[in-house]
Write an enzyme that holds these catalytic residues in place. Structure first.
Site, PDB file in Angstrom:
ATOM      1  N   LYS A   1       0.818  -1.218   0.000  1.00  0.00           N
ATOM      2  CA  LYS A   1       0.000   0.000   0.000  1.00  0.00           C
ATOM      3  C   LYS A   1       0.858   1.277   0.000  1.00  0.00           C
ATOM      4  O   LYS A   1       2.060   1.237   0.290  1.00  0.00           O
ATOM      5  CB  LYS A   1      -0.932  -0.028   1.217  1.00  0.00           C
TER       6      LYS A   1
ATOM      7  N   ARG B   1      -2.331 -14.689   4.056  1.00  0.00           N
ATOM      8  CA  ARG B   1      -3.068 -14.056   5.162  1.00  0.00           C
ATOM      9  C   ARG B   1      -2.320 -14.242   6.486  1.00  0.00           C
ATOM     10  O   ARG B   1      -2.255 -13.331   7.303  1.00  0.00           O
ATOM     11  CB  ARG B   1      -4.484 -14.630   5.264  1.00  0.00           C
TER      12      ARG B   1
ATOM     13  N   TYR C   1     -12.643  -2.111  -3.671  1.00  0.00           N
ATOM     14  CA  TYR C   1     -13.126  -2.296  -2.299  1.00  0.00           C
ATOM     15  C   TYR C   1     -14.654  -2.214  -2.215  1.00  0.00           C
ATOM     16  O   TYR C   1     -15.188  -1.916  -1.134  1.00  0.00           O
ATOM     17  CB  TYR C   1     -12.489  -1.257  -1.380  1.00  0.00           C
TER      18      TYR C   1
ATOM     19  N   ASN D   1      -2.010   0.158   6.758  1.00  0.00           N
ATOM     20  CA  ASN D   1      -1.549  -1.137   7.262  1.00  0.00           C
ATOM     21  C   ASN D   1      -0.678  -1.901   6.267  1.00  0.00           C
ATOM     22  O   ASN D   1      -0.631  -3.123   6.288  1.00  0.00           O
ATOM     23  CB  ASN D   1      -2.739  -1.981   7.758  1.00  0.00           C
TER      24      ASN D   1
ATOM     25  N   THR E   1      -5.501  -7.284  10.491  1.00  0.00           N
ATOM     26  CA  THR E   1      -5.714  -5.963   9.864  1.00  0.00           C
ATOM     27  C   THR E   1      -5.106  -4.847  10.698  1.00  0.00           C
ATOM     28  O   THR E   1      -4.470  -3.930  10.155  1.00  0.00           O
ATOM     29  CB  THR E   1      -7.235  -5.717   9.716  1.00  0.00           C
TER      30      THR E   1
ATOM     31  N   ARG F   1       2.432  -6.868   8.843  1.00  0.00           N
ATOM     32  CA  ARG F   1       1.770  -5.698   9.432  1.00  0.00           C
ATOM     33  C   ARG F   1       2.364  -5.344  10.795  1.00  0.00           C
ATOM     34  O   ARG F   1       2.444  -4.163  11.136  1.00  0.00           O
ATOM     35  CB  ARG F   1       0.263  -5.935   9.498  1.00  0.00           C
TER      36      ARG F   1
ATOM     37  N   PHE G   1     -15.414   3.102   7.199  1.00  0.00           N
ATOM     38  CA  PHE G   1     -14.045   3.407   6.778  1.00  0.00           C
ATOM     39  C   PHE G   1     -13.872   3.436   5.266  1.00  0.00           C
ATOM     40  O   PHE G   1     -12.759   3.619   4.776  1.00  0.00           O
ATOM     41  CB  PHE G   1     -13.060   2.407   7.397  1.00  0.00           C
TER      42      PHE G   1
ATOM     43  N   GLU H   1      -9.558 -10.493  -7.716  1.00  0.00           N
ATOM     44  CA  GLU H   1      -8.572  -9.427  -7.496  1.00  0.00           C
ATOM     45  C   GLU H   1      -7.349  -9.573  -8.409  1.00  0.00           C
ATOM     46  O   GLU H   1      -6.796  -8.568  -8.854  1.00  0.00           O
ATOM     47  CB  GLU H   1      -8.165  -9.415  -6.011  1.00  0.00           C
TER      48      GLU H   1
ATOM     49  N   HIS I   1      -2.270  -5.341   1.491  1.00  0.00           N
ATOM     50  CA  HIS I   1      -3.569  -6.015   1.336  1.00  0.00           C
ATOM     51  C   HIS I   1      -3.306  -7.414   0.801  1.00  0.00           C
ATOM     52  O   HIS I   1      -2.368  -7.614   0.028  1.00  0.00           O
ATOM     53  CB  HIS I   1      -4.451  -5.249   0.335  1.00  0.00           C
TER      54      HIS I   1
HETATM   55  P1  CMP Z   1      -7.409  -4.561   3.527  1.00  0.00           P
HETATM   56  O1  CMP Z   1      -6.876  -5.941   3.708  1.00  0.00           O
HETATM   57  O2  CMP Z   1      -6.837  -3.760   2.411  1.00  0.00           O
HETATM   58  O3  CMP Z   1      -8.995  -4.629   3.329  1.00  0.00           O
HETATM   59  C1  CMP Z   1      -9.866  -3.563   3.698  1.00  0.00           C
HETATM   60  C2  CMP Z   1      -9.161  -2.453   4.392  1.00  0.00           C
HETATM   61  O4  CMP Z   1      -9.959  -1.527   5.098  1.00  0.00           O
HETATM   62  C3  CMP Z   1      -8.278  -3.045   5.456  1.00  0.00           C
HETATM   63  O5  CMP Z   1      -7.182  -3.731   4.875  1.00  0.00           O
HETATM   64  C4  CMP Z   1      -7.917  -1.804   6.273  1.00  0.00           C
HETATM   65  O6  CMP Z   1      -6.764  -1.152   5.782  1.00  0.00           O
HETATM   66  C5  CMP Z   1      -9.091  -0.890   6.034  1.00  0.00           C
HETATM   67  N1  CMP Z   1      -9.783  -0.584   7.268  1.00  0.00           N
HETATM   68  C6  CMP Z   1      -9.837   0.635   7.838  1.00  0.00           C
HETATM   69  N2  CMP Z   1     -10.559   0.594   8.946  1.00  0.00           N
HETATM   70  C7  CMP Z   1     -10.972  -0.674   9.125  1.00  0.00           C
HETATM   71  C8  CMP Z   1     -11.757  -1.338  10.104  1.00  0.00           C
HETATM   72  N3  CMP Z   1     -12.287  -0.692  11.139  1.00  0.00           N
HETATM   73  N4  CMP Z   1     -11.976  -2.655   9.942  1.00  0.00           N
HETATM   74  C9  CMP Z   1     -11.458  -3.321   8.884  1.00  0.00           C
HETATM   75  N5  CMP Z   1     -10.717  -2.731   7.921  1.00  0.00           N
HETATM   76  C10 CMP Z   1     -10.473  -1.428   8.043  1.00  0.00           C
END
Ligand code: CMP
Length: 135
Positions: A8, A84, A48, A111, A90, A101, A56, A125, A114
């Site tokens: 990211k 994963r 997304y 973070n 996350t 992470r 968010f 994806e 992805h």
């Molecule tokens: P990602 O794996 O890219 O998938 C969705 C993204 O939403 C996640 O990583 C986070 O970076 C972002 N995000 C921000 N806030 C939240 C939250 N409260 N819960 C889950 N994902 C979040």
């Protein structure tokens, strides 16, 4: 088996892309395709879309388009589940020691990386960024 990762904008900006790539290769992932992208608002919204109703969503779309990101199609046995595990939770505060992470993420939003969360998502994806890999 292929999965999709995105290094990211926060990790690219912090100069951590190379270290993250080395970490992924060290976990047995082979890079099958890579593309440095700058997501438009429309592209981030489409990628997304499953999160459209979440609070968010808007900040996530803005953040993902805020700078270059590195999309990767990665191959390994059991690639989706393994990636994963390797990236961790996350929220870096909840991520296990040694995960990408835990090592490189700044917050739940910024973070670092992805990864696709299921085989179906991975197929969608990977095709999103690398239509040339579609079977
Ligand atoms: P990602 O794996 O890219 O998938 C969705 C993204 O939403 C996640 O990583 C986070 O970076 C972002 N995000 C921000 N806030 C939240 C939250 N409260 N819960 C889950 N994902 C979040």
């Amino acid at each position: 088996m292929l999965t999709l990762a995105i290094i990211k904008p926060d990790a690219i900006e912090a100069g951590n892309a190379g270290k993250i790539l080395a970490h992924l290769e060290g976990q047995g992932f082979k890079i099958r395709a890579a593309r440095l992208v700058r997501l438009t608002k429309a592209q981030a919204e489409e990628f997304y879309a499953v999160h459209r109703e979440r609070p968010f969503f808007r900040p996530l779309v803005t953040f993902m388009g805020s700078g270059p990101a590195l999309a990767l199609a990665l191959a390994r046995e059991d690639a989706v589940a393994h990636l994963r595990q390797v990236i961790g939770a996350t929220d870096p505060a909840e991520a296990k020691a040694g995960t990408v992470r835990k090592l490189y993420a700044q917050s739940r939003e910024r973070n670092a990386i992805h990864a696709s969360d299921s085989a179906e998502t991975a197929a969608r994806e990977v095709a999103f960024f690398f239509p040339e890999l579609a079977p």
